[in-house]
Design an enzyme around this catalytic site. Sequence first.
Site, PDB file in Angstrom:
ATOM      1  N   CYS A 175       0.832  -1.209   0.000  1.00 53.53           N
ATOM      2  CA  CYS A 175       0.000   0.000   0.000  1.00 53.53           C
ATOM      3  C   CYS A 175       0.861   1.250   0.000  1.00 53.53           C
ATOM      4  O   CYS A 175       0.571   2.220  -0.687  1.00 53.53           O
ATOM      5  CB  CYS A 175      -0.926   0.025   1.205  1.00 53.53           C
ATOM      6  N   HIS A 176       1.934   1.213   0.782  1.00 50.64           N
ATOM      7  CA  HIS A 176       2.810   2.381   0.911  1.00 50.64           C
ATOM      8  C   HIS A 176       3.572   2.658  -0.382  1.00 50.64           C
ATOM      9  O   HIS A 176       3.758   3.799  -0.769  1.00 50.64           O
ATOM     10  CB  HIS A 176       3.783   2.169   2.075  1.00 50.64           C
TER      11      HIS A 176
END
Length: 106
Positions: free
Chosen positions: A60-61
């Site tokens: 996600c990051h």
Amino acid sequence: MSASVKVGDEVPQGTFVHVPFTPELADASACGIPSKLSTDEWKGKKVLIFAVPGAFTPSCHANHAPPYLAKVDELKSKGIDVIAVLSANDPFVLSGWSRILGFNGR
């Protein structure tokens, strides 16, 4: 069964807790004050919603949120008024994550 939203649908009524960006948050010396956000505030606006499993998770990051950040100006030029990120994290974590990514209230 979970609710589904398609392009062009009206966003269902709901309330979220979030920490709105303020200049005091820019240097990480403050945590912010959580407030409630009602989807009623989105009425008449074009809203782009994307969800992630979790802030600061490797995928996600690195892969999920950054492409949206890179296209904020382009999306807004196409009429998107609000870009909302949904996650299971608490509002403080999402606030910190959005600042590290550079969203800063964009």
